[in-house]
Each structure stands twice: as structure tokens, then as C-alpha cells.
Design a protein around this motif. Structure first.
Motif, PDB file in Angstrom:
ATOM      1  N   ILE A 194      21.259  -4.820  16.351  1.00  0.00           N
ATOM      2  CA  ILE A 194      20.042  -4.992  16.698  1.00  0.00           C
ATOM      3  C   ILE A 194      19.849  -5.006  18.243  1.00  0.00           C
ATOM      4  CG2 ILE A 194      17.770  -5.873  16.413  1.00  0.00           C
ATOM      5  CD1 ILE A 194      18.529  -6.679  13.678  1.00  0.00           C
ATOM      6  N   ALA A 229      18.289  -4.273  22.499  1.00  0.00           N
ATOM      7  CA  ALA A 229      17.111  -4.386  23.486  1.00  0.00           C
ATOM      8  C   ALA A 229      16.837  -3.225  24.169  1.00  0.00           C
ATOM      9  CB  ALA A 229      17.456  -5.591  24.437  1.00  0.00           C
ATOM     10  N   TRP A 230      15.568  -3.087  24.890  1.00  0.00           N
ATOM     11  CA  TRP A 230      15.251  -1.937  25.430  1.00  0.00           C
ATOM     12  C   TRP A 230      15.736  -1.799  27.052  1.00  0.00           C
ATOM     13  CZ3 TRP A 230      12.339  -3.815  29.275  1.00  0.00           C
ATOM     14  CH2 TRP A 230      12.078  -5.144  29.206  1.00  0.00           C
ATOM     15  N   ASN A 231      16.029  -2.863  27.656  1.00  0.00           N
ATOM     16  CA  ASN A 231      16.006  -3.038  28.965  1.00  0.00           C
ATOM     17  C   ASN A 231      17.245  -2.353  29.752  1.00  0.00           C
ATOM     18  OD1 ASN A 231      17.727  -5.140  28.027  1.00  0.00           O
ATOM     19  ND2 ASN A 231      17.718  -6.172  29.949  1.00  0.00           N
ATOM     20  N   PRO A 264      17.794   0.599  17.497  1.00  0.00           N
ATOM     21  CA  PRO A 264      17.456   0.370  18.889  1.00  0.00           C
ATOM     22  C   PRO A 264      15.930  -0.431  18.964  1.00  0.00           C
ATOM     23  CG  PRO A 264      16.894   2.394  18.043  1.00  0.00           C
ATOM     24  CD  PRO A 264      17.616   1.896  16.980  1.00  0.00           C
ATOM     25  N   SER A 265      15.557  -0.845  20.055  1.00  0.00           N
ATOM     26  CA  SER A 265      14.384  -1.399  20.469  1.00  0.00           C
ATOM     27  C   SER A 265      13.175  -0.378  20.184  1.00  0.00           C
ATOM     28  CB  SER A 265      14.357  -1.991  21.972  1.00  0.00           C
ATOM     29  OG  SER A 265      13.043  -2.165  22.121  1.00  0.00           O
ATOM     30  N   GLU A 266      12.345  -0.948  19.722  1.00  0.00           N
ATOM     31  CA  GLU A 266      11.070   0.209  19.352  1.00  0.00           C
ATOM     32  C   GLU A 266      10.665   0.577  20.570  1.00  0.00           C
ATOM     33  OE1 GLU A 266      11.359  -3.090  18.719  1.00  0.00           O
ATOM     34  OE2 GLU A 266       9.360  -4.208  18.767  1.00  0.00           O
ATOM     35  N   GLY A 296      10.284  -4.842  14.674  1.00  0.00           N
ATOM     36  CA  GLY A 296      10.970  -6.134  13.925  1.00  0.00           C
ATOM     37  C   GLY A 296      10.746  -6.023  12.520  1.00  0.00           C
ATOM     38  N   SER A 309      14.151  -6.819  10.342  1.00  0.00           N
ATOM     39  CA  SER A 309      14.282  -7.874   9.237  1.00  0.00           C
ATOM     40  C   SER A 309      14.685  -6.999   7.890  1.00  0.00           C
ATOM     41  CB  SER A 309      13.046  -8.735   9.280  1.00  0.00           C
ATOM     42  OG  SER A 309      11.856  -8.091   8.714  1.00  0.00           O
ATOM     43  N   THR A 336      13.713 -14.467  18.887  1.00  0.00           N
ATOM     44  CA  THR A 336      14.103 -13.639  17.793  1.00  0.00           C
ATOM     45  C   THR A 336      15.353 -14.040  17.288  1.00  0.00           C
ATOM     46  OG1 THR A 336      12.763 -12.072  18.914  1.00  0.00           O
ATOM     47  CG2 THR A 336      13.988 -11.115  16.905  1.00  0.00           C
ATOM     48  N   ILE A 351      17.237 -14.893  13.820  1.00  0.00           N
ATOM     49  CA  ILE A 351      18.262 -14.238  12.854  1.00  0.00           C
ATOM     50  C   ILE A 351      19.298 -15.072  12.594  1.00  0.00           C
ATOM     51  CG2 ILE A 351      19.782 -12.211  13.627  1.00  0.00           C
ATOM     52  CD1 ILE A 351      17.597 -10.766  14.760  1.00  0.00           C
ATOM     53  N   LEU A 364      21.598 -13.281  24.534  1.00  0.00           N
ATOM     54  CA  LEU A 364      20.129 -13.652  24.537  1.00  0.00           C
ATOM     55  C   LEU A 364      19.632 -13.335  26.069  1.00  0.00           C
ATOM     56  CD1 LEU A 364      19.953 -16.269  21.783  1.00  0.00           C
ATOM     57  CD2 LEU A 364      19.614 -14.032  21.510  1.00  0.00           C
ATOM     58  N   GLY A 413      18.088 -15.370  29.839  1.00  0.00           N
ATOM     59  CA  GLY A 413      18.830 -16.253  30.874  1.00  0.00           C
ATOM     60  C   GLY A 413      17.907 -16.610  31.776  1.00  0.00           C
ATOM     61  N   ARG A 438       7.311  -3.689  28.616  1.00  0.00           N
ATOM     62  CA  ARG A 438       6.421  -4.342  27.460  1.00  0.00           C
ATOM     63  C   ARG A 438       4.971  -4.812  27.878  1.00  0.00           C
ATOM     64  NH1 ARG A 438       8.045  -8.870  25.837  1.00  0.00           N
ATOM     65  NH2 ARG A 438       6.916  -9.038  23.963  1.00  0.00           N
ATOM     66  N   PHE A 475      11.547 -12.273  33.069  1.00  0.00           N
ATOM     67  CA  PHE A 475      11.825 -11.032  32.836  1.00  0.00           C
ATOM     68  C   PHE A 475      10.852 -10.104  33.282  1.00  0.00           C
ATOM     69  CE2 PHE A 475      13.607  -8.023  29.696  1.00  0.00           C
ATOM     70  CZ  PHE A 475      14.958  -8.468  29.753  1.00  0.00           C
TER      71      PHE A 475
END
Ligand code: NAD
Length: 456
Positions: A128, A130-132, A156-158, A188, A192, A210, A214, A229, A231, A306, A361
């Protein structure tokens, strides 16, 4: 599901998201296909990854454009990500055989006993993402997972769906069976639904919130979980540095990818004797950044991917000002179409402020004056996170003392916001659990099986 370009809000594509029945079907197909994939010689699996690498190079420009359109990353930075990816693939291609080789760890002729370790694939794993940095954070997981013989259900991230679909297309074209690398599309809810399947491992990249949910659900199932995750990565600038060079390097570490990197510089501490000079040079550098159309070759600051993050950035600025911080530049969302925020520098900050405690972020940074090295170490460690930390000084011994005392998965001397495939990538505390990259990050997708062999 509508895919929007964050630079102007326009809809660039519509795709079907997977509901629970579709996710179930994909899981069952992957479960059925995995054993045959694992039985193939490792050379076959590596050849597929080499083919993926060739296709990435052939499609480089169109992949970069897709990425820029859906996440708002400046086009040069999208190209850099793809170039960096080929380097990571080279590492996996060169090192996987050795990392996954069976090991004979003991032999005793008199006892007629031999002890061996084999590295078995986990089975079907959920990735699962992230998009960055979708190419980086995705490939850190799915490449070694596939090479080790796993089937991968890749969500992939949405916000990076089109890139995720292109990755799948290229892997399939390179010879990874459709049911061995399977994209799961959606937000998400699809994530899930995926985690309700009987997967053998969960490899997650994303936010602490998230990730914590999980980990709790995977904990009940007793399956392997890795969490990469966020930072709140600090930099300390000592009193002996070349101020202009340090300011330019650290500003890039804070604002590259529009500050949307897990290892972006998020807090800066500067020794009092060079504080004013550093702030002056830093703000001058940031004022020089070109913000604008991500497709423009000259753009350095792109869109905020986002939309909801703009509220977080606004709230951090307001909270810092309420507690006495001063704005040296920026500080506002940019009105108009799309999601935009000015590159922002806050000074006179302290640890009561969210901008020094919570992940931003985005293109915003706080700079704080410190009196000595001990205060800097205390402040750097005053965080729930532990991803990276950096020290700028001419003195290697001083750097080693400081970085030895900092609690973080990665430490940097005179550099920052840097990832190497040869080194493990891991975080402590709210930055996560487990690791990717390096040879340990290849073995992470296997379970060691212990063999006690006695000749009759
Ligand atoms: P996010 O937590 O919002 O989403 C991450 C993924 O989880 C997405 O694919 C999302 O659809 C999915 N998801 C959301 N809810 C879910 C649920 N209940 N069950 C299953 N899946 C669910 O994070 P994001 O905005 O995509 O990424 C930004 C965060 O990722 C930042 O905190 C950043 O620091 C972190 N990050 C960390 C690293 C690292 O290597 N440590 C790398 C990149 C990004």
C-alpha cells in the motif's frame, strides 16, 4: 474515480475503483499464481525486472509527464525520480542473488550434522503506497518482493493511480504474470478491503495515522508488517560552516518536491553565531525559487498534491505566529485554480509550535536559534519521529559525536534529503517499523527457514 491535476483542478482521467468483490478476486488470483512464480529460477525473475528497467527508460518522458500531471511535481523532478529509479533497479539486479542465496552456516562431520538457512518468499503481500515518490516508494517494496518470489497486490495512492497503472503495464510487458503483480485501484476503502484478505505481509508507505491503524489490524493476524511513515527531520548548522553553501543545500532539502518528501528537512537549528547570516542567505535562496506550471522546465516549486494539506499548512503558520514566530517569506495559500502554497520561512520558532512538532509535508520551514551543541541534540531528539537527521560542520569528529547522539534511522553529515539503495531505509517511533533498501531490504520480503540436516 476522478483523477485531477492538482495544478489546475481539471479532471484528467476517470478510472474504475475496485470494490470488495474485485479485490477478493484479485487476491485469489494472486494466491493461485504465486507458487509457480516462486518455483521459477531467480534468473527468470531478475530478467523480468531488467526488462521493466528497459521499458522505463524507453518510456521515460511520457512516464514523467503522467507523474507531473497527476501529482503536480515539477517535470524536471519527475525525470529525476525516474532516473533515480533505474539506479535502484541496478542495485537490486546486482545484489539480489547474493542476498537470497541459501546459506550453509554450520557443518560437523563427526556429528554428521549440517545447518542451513533458506530465504523463503512470504507468499502474497500487500503493498500500500504513497503518492509523493510513487516510483521510489513503490519499487522499494515490489521489486525485491517479486524477485524473492512473492505475488504483490499493489495499491498505489489514489493520487498516483495513473502512475500505478503504468507501472503494472510495464511489469506485465516485461514478463511478470498479470496475477503475480496486481494493481488494486482506489482510496482507503480499497486499501482496507485488501487488508481484509489473508495476505502474508503488509508493506505500507504513508502517514503515521493510517500506518497505526494498519499495524493494529495486522497485529491481530500475526503477519509481517512494515511501515514507512512520516518524519519531522531536523538539521543542525554549526558555527564553523560555509553559510551560503549550507543555506543553499538545506533549502533544497526543505523545498525539493515542494516539501512533500518523507525525508524533507522539516526543522532547522542554527548556532547563534551564524544564525543571522544563515537566515539571510536561506531566505534569499527561497525567494529565488520559481513557482508555477509544473510542466514548465524552469519550475522548482510545484502544486500541493492533496488539497487538504493546504489547511494543515495554513494552521501551522497561524499557530506559529500566535506563539510569536515571524514570517520571513511566504505564509499564504495562492488563490486561483489548483492547490498552491507560497514557499514559507518562519523564524523565532520554538517547540510549543506545531510547525516544529508535527509533519508539515509542504513548502514551509521553521528556523530556530540554539546556543550550543548540547541544546541542538536535545531539540533534535525532542520529537515523536525518527526518520533522518543532519549536521552541517567542517569538523567530522564533531559531526560524529552529534549524529551518534541523535535517534534516527538515517543520519547525514553535510548533506540531507538523500536516499541510497545501498543503505537501509528505516524509521523509529512514529516514522515506522522495519526497513527497505540495502541487502537487508531484499531479505525483508522473505522468511528465513532453518534446516537441521543429519545424514543417516
Ligand atoms: P496516507 O496515509 O494518506 O495514504 C497512504 C496509502 O494508504 C494510500 O494508498 C491510501 O489510499 C491508503 N489508505 C488510506 N487509508 C487506508 C486504510 N484504512 N486501509 C488501508 N489503506 C489505506 O499517506 P499519503 O498522503 O499517501 O502519503 C504521505 C505520507 O507518507 C507522509 O506522512 C510521508 O512522510 C509518508 N511517506 C513516508 C515515506 C518513508 O519512506 N518513510 C516515503 C514516502 C512517504
Amino acid at each position: 474515480m476522478k483523477i485531477r491535476n492538482p495544478a489546475d483542478g481539471s479532471v484528467i482521467a476517470e478510472v474504475d475503483a475496485d470494490g470488495t468483490p474485485a479485490v477478493r478476486r484479485k487476491y485469489l488470483a494472486a494466491r493461485g499464481a504465486q507458487p509457480a512464480w516462486a518455483r521459477r529460477p531467480i534468473g527468470d525473475r531478475l530478467a523480468a525486472i531488467a526488462g521493466f528497467r528497459e521499458r522505463l527508460i524507453a518510456e521515460h518522458e511520457s512516464l514523467a509527464r503522467t507523474l507531473t500531471q497527476e501529482v503536480g511535481k515539477p517535470i524536471r523532478q519527475s525525470r529525476n525520480e525516474l532516473n533515480g529509479l533505474t539506479g535502484r533497479l541496478d542495485f537490486f539486479l546486482a545484489e539480489s542473488r547474493r542476498a537470497l542465496k541459501d546459506e550453509k552456516v554450520h557443518a560437523d562431520a563427526a556429528q554428521r550434522i549440517e545447518e542451513r538457512i533458506t530465504h523463503e518468499p512470504l507468499g502474497v503481500v500487500a503493498n500500500i503506497s504513497a503518492w509523493n515518490y510513487p516510483y521510489f516508494v513503490g519499487s522499494n517494496v515490489f521489486v525485491p518482493a517479486l524477485v524473492a518470489g512473492n505475488a504483490v497486490l499493489y495499491k498505489p495512492s489514489e493520487y498516483a493511480t495513473l502512475t500505478g497503472l503504468r507501472i503494472a503495464e510495464l511489469l506485465h510487458a516485461a514478463g511478470v504474470p498479470d496475477d503475480v503483480f496486481v494493481p488494486v485501484i482506489g482510496d482507503g476503502t480499497a486499501g482496507s478491503a485488501l487488508l481484509r484478505q489473508r495476505v502474508d505481509g503488509v508493506f505500507f508507505t504513508g502517514s503515521y495515522g493510517t500506518g497505526a491503524r494498519i499495524a493494529a489490524s495486522a497485529g491481530r493476524r500475526m503477519i509481517k508488517v512494515q511501515l514507512e511513515l512520516g518524519g519531522k527531520d531536523p538539521v543542525y548548522v554549526c558555527d564553523d560552516v560555509d553559510v551560503a553553501a549550507a543555506a543553499a543545500g538545506i533549502a533544497d532539502g526543505a523545498f525539493y518536491n515542494t516539501g512533500q518528501s518523507c525525508c524533507s528537512v522539516e526543522r532547522i537549528y542554527v548556532h547563534a553565531t551564524v544564525y543571522d547570516a544563515f537566515v539571510g542567505a536561506f531566505v534569499a535562496e527561497v525567494r529565488g525559487y520559481r513557482i508555477g506550471d509544473p510542466m514548465d522546465e524552469a519550475t522548482y516549486i510545484g502544486a500541493i498534491t492533496r488539497r487538504a494539506q493546504i489547511d494543515v499548512l495554513k494552521a501551522q503558520v497561524a499557530d506559529a505566529r500566535r506563539h510569536g514566530a515571524k514570517l520571513s517569506c511566504g505564509g499564504h495559500a495562492i488563490k486561483g485554480r489548483g492547490n498552491w502554497f507560497e514557499p514559507t520561512v518562519l523564524v523565532d520558532v520554538d517547540h510549543r509550535m506545531a510547525v516544529m512538532r508535527d509533519e508539515s509535508f509542504g513548502p514551509i520551514i521553521g528556523i530556530m536559534r540554539v546556543d550550543d551543541d548540547d541544546q541542538a541534540i536535545r531539540l533534535m531528539n525532542d520529537t515523536e519521529y525518527g526518520l533522518t537527521a543532519a549536521v552541517y560542520t567542517r569538523d567530522r569528529r564533531r559531526a560524529q559525536r552529534l549524529l551518534g547522539a541523535v535517534v534516527a534511522g538515517t543520519v547525514y553529515w553535510n548533506c540531507c534529503d538523500r536516499v541510497s539503495p545501498r543503505l537501509p531505509w528505516s524509521g523509529l517511533g512514529h516514522s515506522g517499523l522495519g526497513l527497505t533498501l540495502s541487502t537487508y531490504g531484499i531479505q525483508a520480503f522473505t522468511r528465513p527457514k532453518a534446516w537441521h540436516l543429519r545424514r543417516d
